[in-house]
Write a protein that holds these residues in place. Structure first.
Motif, PDB file in Angstrom:
ATOM      1  N   THR A  79       0.836  -1.205   0.000  1.00 38.04           N
ATOM      2  CA  THR A  79       0.000   0.000   0.000  1.00 38.04           C
ATOM      3  C   THR A  79       0.867   1.250   0.000  1.00 38.04           C
ATOM      4  O   THR A  79       2.005   1.197   0.465  1.00 38.04           O
ATOM      5  CB  THR A  79      -0.921   0.007   1.239  1.00 38.04           C
ATOM      6  OG1 THR A  79      -0.154  -0.386   2.386  1.00 38.04           O
ATOM      7  CG2 THR A  79      -2.081  -0.942   1.045  1.00 38.04           C
ATOM      8  N   PRO A  80       0.338   2.387  -0.533  1.00 40.11           N
ATOM      9  CA  PRO A  80      -1.001   2.562  -1.076  1.00 40.11           C
ATOM     10  C   PRO A  80      -1.135   1.923  -2.449  1.00 40.11           C
ATOM     11  O   PRO A  80      -0.146   1.790  -3.169  1.00 40.11           O
ATOM     12  CB  PRO A  80      -1.120   4.089  -1.193  1.00 40.11           C
ATOM     13  CG  PRO A  80       0.275   4.540  -1.454  1.00 40.11           C
ATOM     14  CD  PRO A  80       1.135   3.639  -0.612  1.00 40.11           C
TER      15      PRO A  80
ATOM     16  N   ARG B 154      -2.956   1.338   4.491  1.00 39.83           N
ATOM     17  CA  ARG B 154      -2.833   0.705   5.811  1.00 39.83           C
ATOM     18  C   ARG B 154      -2.575   1.761   6.880  1.00 39.83           C
ATOM     19  O   ARG B 154      -1.915   2.763   6.622  1.00 39.83           O
ATOM     20  CB  ARG B 154      -1.670  -0.281   5.849  1.00 39.83           C
ATOM     21  CG  ARG B 154      -1.919  -1.593   5.151  1.00 39.83           C
ATOM     22  CD  ARG B 154      -0.725  -2.536   5.362  1.00 39.83           C
ATOM     23  NE  ARG B 154      -0.954  -3.858   4.771  1.00 39.83           N
ATOM     24  CZ  ARG B 154      -0.708  -4.161   3.497  1.00 39.83           C
ATOM     25  NH1 ARG B 154      -0.221  -3.238   2.691  1.00 39.83           N
ATOM     26  NH2 ARG B 154      -0.926  -5.377   3.035  1.00 39.83           N
TER      27      ARG B 154
ATOM     28  N   ILE C  28      -0.398   3.026   9.622  1.00 40.15           N
ATOM     29  CA  ILE C  28       1.023   2.775   9.899  1.00 40.15           C
ATOM     30  C   ILE C  28       1.487   3.405  11.210  1.00 40.15           C
ATOM     31  O   ILE C  28       2.636   3.235  11.597  1.00 40.15           O
ATOM     32  CB  ILE C  28       1.928   3.257   8.742  1.00 40.15           C
ATOM     33  CG1 ILE C  28       1.779   4.763   8.509  1.00 40.15           C
ATOM     34  CG2 ILE C  28       1.626   2.481   7.454  1.00 40.15           C
ATOM     35  CD1 ILE C  28       2.870   5.349   7.625  1.00 40.15           C
TER      36      ILE C  28
ATOM     37  N   ILE D 219      -1.731   7.076   8.037  1.00 39.45           N
ATOM     38  CA  ILE D 219      -1.934   6.042   7.024  1.00 39.45           C
ATOM     39  C   ILE D 219      -0.918   6.247   5.896  1.00 39.45           C
ATOM     40  O   ILE D 219      -0.390   7.350   5.732  1.00 39.45           O
ATOM     41  CB  ILE D 219      -3.369   6.077   6.444  1.00 39.45           C
ATOM     42  CG1 ILE D 219      -3.686   7.445   5.835  1.00 39.45           C
ATOM     43  CG2 ILE D 219      -4.386   5.727   7.536  1.00 39.45           C
ATOM     44  CD1 ILE D 219      -5.012   7.514   5.094  1.00 39.45           C
ATOM     45  N   ASP D 220      -0.676   5.185   5.128  1.00 41.34           N
ATOM     46  CA  ASP D 220       0.327   5.312   4.066  1.00 41.34           C
ATOM     47  C   ASP D 220      -0.285   5.780   2.745  1.00 41.34           C
ATOM     48  O   ASP D 220       0.087   5.330   1.671  1.00 41.34           O
ATOM     49  CB  ASP D 220       1.156   4.027   3.902  1.00 41.34           C
ATOM     50  CG  ASP D 220       0.347   2.798   3.541  1.00 41.34           C
ATOM     51  OD1 ASP D 220      -0.866   2.923   3.287  1.00 41.34           O
ATOM     52  OD2 ASP D 220       0.942   1.696   3.518  1.00 41.34           O
ATOM     53  N   CYS D 221      -1.206   6.704   2.838  1.00 35.57           N
ATOM     54  CA  CYS D 221      -1.792   7.354   1.668  1.00 35.57           C
ATOM     55  C   CYS D 221      -1.592   8.861   1.803  1.00 35.57           C
ATOM     56  O   CYS D 221      -2.203   9.504   2.653  1.00 35.57           O
ATOM     57  CB  CYS D 221      -3.286   7.021   1.572  1.00 35.57           C
ATOM     58  SG  CYS D 221      -4.171   8.007   0.352  1.00 35.57           S
TER      59      CYS D 221
ATOM     60  N   TRP E 124      -0.718  12.643  -0.695  1.00 33.36           N
ATOM     61  CA  TRP E 124      -1.300  13.217  -1.913  1.00 33.36           C
ATOM     62  C   TRP E 124      -0.737  12.586  -3.176  1.00 33.36           C
ATOM     63  O   TRP E 124      -1.324  12.707  -4.236  1.00 33.36           O
ATOM     64  CB  TRP E 124      -1.217  14.732  -1.948  1.00 33.36           C
ATOM     65  CG  TRP E 124       0.124  15.364  -1.692  1.00 33.36           C
ATOM     66  CD1 TRP E 124       0.500  16.033  -0.565  1.00 33.36           C
ATOM     67  CD2 TRP E 124       1.266  15.409  -2.565  1.00 33.36           C
ATOM     68  NE1 TRP E 124       1.800  16.478  -0.678  1.00 33.36           N
ATOM     69  CE2 TRP E 124       2.290  16.115  -1.894  1.00 33.36           C
ATOM     70  CE3 TRP E 124       1.531  14.925  -3.842  1.00 33.36           C
ATOM     71  CZ2 TRP E 124       3.546  16.342  -2.451  1.00 33.36           C
ATOM     72  CZ3 TRP E 124       2.790  15.143  -4.405  1.00 33.36           C
ATOM     73  CH2 TRP E 124       3.767  15.844  -3.709  1.00 33.36           C
ATOM     74  N   THR E 125       0.385  11.866  -3.091  1.00 36.12           N
ATOM     75  CA  THR E 125       0.843  11.133  -4.278  1.00 36.12           C
ATOM     76  C   THR E 125      -0.098   9.976  -4.617  1.00 36.12           C
ATOM     77  O   THR E 125      -0.048   9.461  -5.723  1.00 36.12           O
ATOM     78  CB  THR E 125       2.250  10.535  -4.076  1.00 36.12           C
ATOM     79  OG1 THR E 125       2.250   9.787  -2.871  1.00 36.12           O
ATOM     80  CG2 THR E 125       3.321  11.609  -4.033  1.00 36.12           C
ATOM     81  N   ALA E 126      -0.923   9.556  -3.665  1.00 35.82           N
ATOM     82  CA  ALA E 126      -1.775   8.382  -3.907  1.00 35.82           C
ATOM     83  C   ALA E 126      -3.226   8.738  -4.183  1.00 35.82           C
ATOM     84  O   ALA E 126      -3.960   7.949  -4.780  1.00 35.82           O
ATOM     85  CB  ALA E 126      -1.709   7.430  -2.710  1.00 35.82           C
TER      86      ALA E 126
ATOM     87  N   LEU F 176      -4.628  16.034  -4.163  1.00 40.24           N
ATOM     88  CA  LEU F 176      -5.152  17.017  -3.195  1.00 40.24           C
ATOM     89  C   LEU F 176      -6.527  17.523  -3.606  1.00 40.24           C
ATOM     90  O   LEU F 176      -7.045  18.455  -2.993  1.00 40.24           O
ATOM     91  CB  LEU F 176      -4.200  18.205  -3.070  1.00 40.24           C
ATOM     92  CG  LEU F 176      -3.076  18.091  -2.047  1.00 40.24           C
ATOM     93  CD1 LEU F 176      -2.360  19.439  -1.893  1.00 40.24           C
ATOM     94  CD2 LEU F 176      -3.581  17.646  -0.679  1.00 40.24           C
TER      95      LEU F 176
ATOM     96  N   GLN G 141       3.336  14.276   1.399  1.00 42.97           N
ATOM     97  CA  GLN G 141       3.599  13.571   0.152  1.00 42.97           C
ATOM     98  C   GLN G 141       3.261  12.080   0.231  1.00 42.97           C
ATOM     99  O   GLN G 141       2.669  11.531  -0.690  1.00 42.97           O
ATOM    100  CB  GLN G 141       5.068  13.760  -0.244  1.00 42.97           C
ATOM    101  CG  GLN G 141       5.419  13.185  -1.603  1.00 42.97           C
ATOM    102  CD  GLN G 141       6.688  13.780  -2.199  1.00 42.97           C
ATOM    103  OE1 GLN G 141       7.194  14.798  -1.734  1.00 42.97           O
ATOM    104  NE2 GLN G 141       7.193  13.169  -3.247  1.00 42.97           N
ATOM    105  N   GLU G 142       3.622  11.443   1.330  1.00 46.11           N
ATOM    106  CA  GLU G 142       3.444   9.993   1.394  1.00 46.11           C
ATOM    107  C   GLU G 142       2.646   9.494   2.593  1.00 46.11           C
ATOM    108  O   GLU G 142       2.570   8.290   2.799  1.00 46.11           O
ATOM    109  CB  GLU G 142       4.818   9.285   1.367  1.00 46.11           C
ATOM    110  CG  GLU G 142       5.595   9.443   0.071  1.00 46.11           C
ATOM    111  CD  GLU G 142       4.924   8.773  -1.132  1.00 46.11           C
ATOM    112  OE1 GLU G 142       3.970   8.010  -0.950  1.00 46.11           O
ATOM    113  OE2 GLU G 142       5.366   9.047  -2.273  1.00 46.11           O
ATOM    114  N   HIS G 143       2.110  10.406   3.404  1.00 43.03           N
ATOM    115  CA  HIS G 143       1.241   9.898   4.459  1.00 43.03           C
ATOM    116  C   HIS G 143       0.054  10.812   4.699  1.00 43.03           C
ATOM    117  O   HIS G 143       0.071  11.986   4.335  1.00 43.03           O
ATOM    118  CB  HIS G 143       2.015   9.600   5.750  1.00 43.03           C
ATOM    119  CG  HIS G 143       2.475  10.793   6.502  1.00 43.03           C
ATOM    120  ND1 HIS G 143       3.764  11.254   6.444  1.00 43.03           N
ATOM    121  CD2 HIS G 143       1.815  11.625   7.346  1.00 43.03           C
ATOM    122  CE1 HIS G 143       3.875  12.309   7.217  1.00 43.03           C
ATOM    123  NE2 HIS G 143       2.711  12.573   7.775  1.00 43.03           N
TER     124      HIS G 143
ATOM    125  N   MET H 104      -2.429   9.800 -10.595  1.00 44.44           N
ATOM    126  CA  MET H 104      -1.289   9.622  -9.700  1.00 44.44           C
ATOM    127  C   MET H 104      -0.699   8.206  -9.769  1.00 44.44           C
ATOM    128  O   MET H 104       0.343   7.952  -9.168  1.00 44.44           O
ATOM    129  CB  MET H 104      -1.697   9.899  -8.245  1.00 44.44           C
ATOM    130  CG  MET H 104      -2.411  11.215  -7.992  1.00 44.44           C
ATOM    131  SD  MET H 104      -1.577  12.685  -8.657  1.00 44.44           S
ATOM    132  CE  MET H 104      -0.140  12.824  -7.594  1.00 44.44           C
TER     133      MET H 104
END
Lengths: 356, 356
Positions: free
Chosen positions: B11-12, B243, B245, B258-260, B262-264, B267, B295-297, B333
């Motif tokens: 994930t993500p 998930r 984290i 969570i491991d989401c 704005w890259t996932a 925005l 960026q990543e969470h 993305m």
């Protein structure tokens, strides 16, 4: 090695000035050296191998990453001493084990007991220990305490170099206090770093007392960094190249259509308002602002609503260059970066690694 | 053909339920058929070949695209009758000529004289004519007037099906008036279409008088479409799998990481506020909102600030599913879409075309 002229690119295109990236990388390496600290630059902005090589001054040693695909790319290309500067969770343990066994040094960051237990239960080959960075100290079986890590994100609220230095000083002192406390308990802290692009670009003298810095965005910089005070506008190393594709007059509303939508520059930025340039700065055109974007086109208006645009100044097919508000976000939208020299020749194509 | 279980994905990950995409595609094909109009679906949301095939009911005939790489992908895979539903500018003429010569029918959209002149000056092989859609009628040498095109973007301001139908009715009547005026001038209009996902999902009866509809987002739908009234929440066919984290308690602030980032998920969305679910809807957890992303969470908080989260309900490594606010933006993305069946088996990987 000329591949094409910049003006022959199909637009929109993300253009990166190689000489500016090189200058930004060299300046940061020198700043770190002058302060006696190790630079562990962050890879998250471009995710392009060519940039990682420049960031390490060609040594391929000591990088930080935000995703496991970045770590894979670096590991496959002979990089060593990579820090996965992201809180790992148990599910990512097997992949991190693979990277720990493959590289001489792969360091993970842990912020919770579940993740730490997962590491303790996973035995690495050849009795290798996990190398772990933390915010607070922990002791476990097969885990080596590698140091303390802090992002110094408060620096993003600054408005000039003096404010940045104040934040850098406070973050450093907080970190040094923690290191001292550990020492009193008999725990040696091998590394302790802070660092964001603002605090490392305008370092407080105190930051020489740290062992490591880890900025990332500085390779390209962007409008946000200019507003914070980290850099000058000419340090911005990337822009979106776009063409005017239409002229519209709807009542009193006069505007240009450009072939740059949010797929090309992202929606990061300051929303439409009279005072700002909108989602990006249109280079050499202080009278323009990027007011609105749909998926594949942007609407460019006069910044001063009392002065309607003279459309004849911006013929269809003419170029505009837009500095991104947040270059990490703009890079994330592009499968290819067009690398230009000072004469606007395209001399390389860089392909960032994508995914997770 | 089981490739992996959904819960084994790193994930993500962007997960697409194939049965929902199929149902959305079939429903729109039936709606168009029932109204006696041709569906010319838009490719811009997923840009995945597998979805274009479903959108055309397997005929590979009649698609709209927003970029030339989408047109290339379709042309290379035997699609015919593709509309480049984007205002072309002179610079794009050579590439459009190539596509016009390669495909039986490739239609371009023109909104300015410079672009039209460029077409007129570029002779296609075998005396083929350019096929051109416009907003207003034009006459030129080697240009065939193919019809009228309008997006019906006003429907995005609606809040329920009745409002959508009213907008669809007005847009249709405006288009029909223009067609009638042309007829009086002796100009036959071969095609005239409107269509956005809202107006085609909840069509006004008048829309049967058009020749074409061209919605795009309906293949996946999203929270925006639910708010507009285009669909039900269960019609949303994609989500970001993430998930938990980490757990944090900072003073009174209790939140999940969570491991989401704005890259996932992008925005796009409604910014943090007490009333909304933030940047996406966390499926089956009405008590949660996605309040902030880096960026990543992502940071997930209690929607009701007077009720702090019970962190034990969301253990580290547990899954959350997030419906995107704007699925076009979320798809942009991701380099891979993980295609799931109803039993949460991953049965395919779809790779969208990227770039321009």
């Amino acid at each position: 090695k000329l591949m094409q002229k910049m003006n022959d690119l199909r637009t929109p295109a993300l253009v990166v000035y190689k000489h500016k990236v090189e200058a930004n990388c060299e300046r940061m390496l020198k700043l770190a050296k002058d302060h006696g600290v190790t630079l562990k630059p962050h890879f998250k902005t471009t995710k392009c191998l060519e940039v990682a090589i420049m960031q390490t001054g060609g040594t391929k040693c000591g990088m930080e990453v935000s995703t496991l695909v970045e770590a894979d790319l670096l590991a496959e290309n002979g990089f060593e001493n990579v820090i996965y500067a992201y809180p790992i969770s148990p599910h990512k343990t097997p992949k991190c084990a693979e990277l720990s066994e493959k590289m001489k040094s792969f360091v993970v960051f842990v912020d919770n007991v579940a993740a730490l237990k997962a590491l303790e239960q996973w035995k690495l080959k050849d009795n290798k220990n996990w190398q772990v960075l933390v915010e607070e100290v922990v002791k476990c079986g097969n885990v080596t305490f590698s140091g303390l890590y802090s992002h110094c994100g408060h620096s993003y609220k600054c408005k000039n170099a003096e404010e940045i230095k104040e934040v850098g000083k406070m973050a450093t002192n907080k970190m040094l206090t923690l290191v001292d406390e550990l020492k009193k308990q008999g725990i040696t802290c091998p590394s302790y770093g802070i660092g964001s692009t603002p605090s490392c670009s305008k370092p407080a003298p105190e930051m020489s007392k740290l062992t490591e810095w880890h900025p990332g965005n500085y390779v390209l910089y962007d409008l946000m960094q200019v507003k914070i005070g980290s850099c000058e506008i000419d340090d911005i190393a990337s822009f979106v190249l776009t063409r005017v594709i239409g002229h519209y007059t709807k009542g009193e509303d006069v505007f240009l259509i450009i072939d740059c939508g949010w797929t090309a520059i992202s929606l990061h930025g300051v929303k439409d308002s009279e005072e700002t340039s909108g989602y990006g700065l249109i280079v050499d055109h202080p009278e323009l602002k990027l007011a609105h974007m749909s998926q594949e086109h942007g609407i460019v208006k006069s910044k001063d609503s009392t002065k309607p645009l003279d459309l004849s100044r911006y013929p269809v097919d003419s170029f505009l260059r837009i500095y991104p508000y947040h270059s990490c976000a703009t890079c994330a939208m592009h499968p290819v970066f067009y690398v230009a020299d000072q004469n606007d020749n395209i001399i390389d194509h860089w392909r960032p690694v994508k995914g997770w």
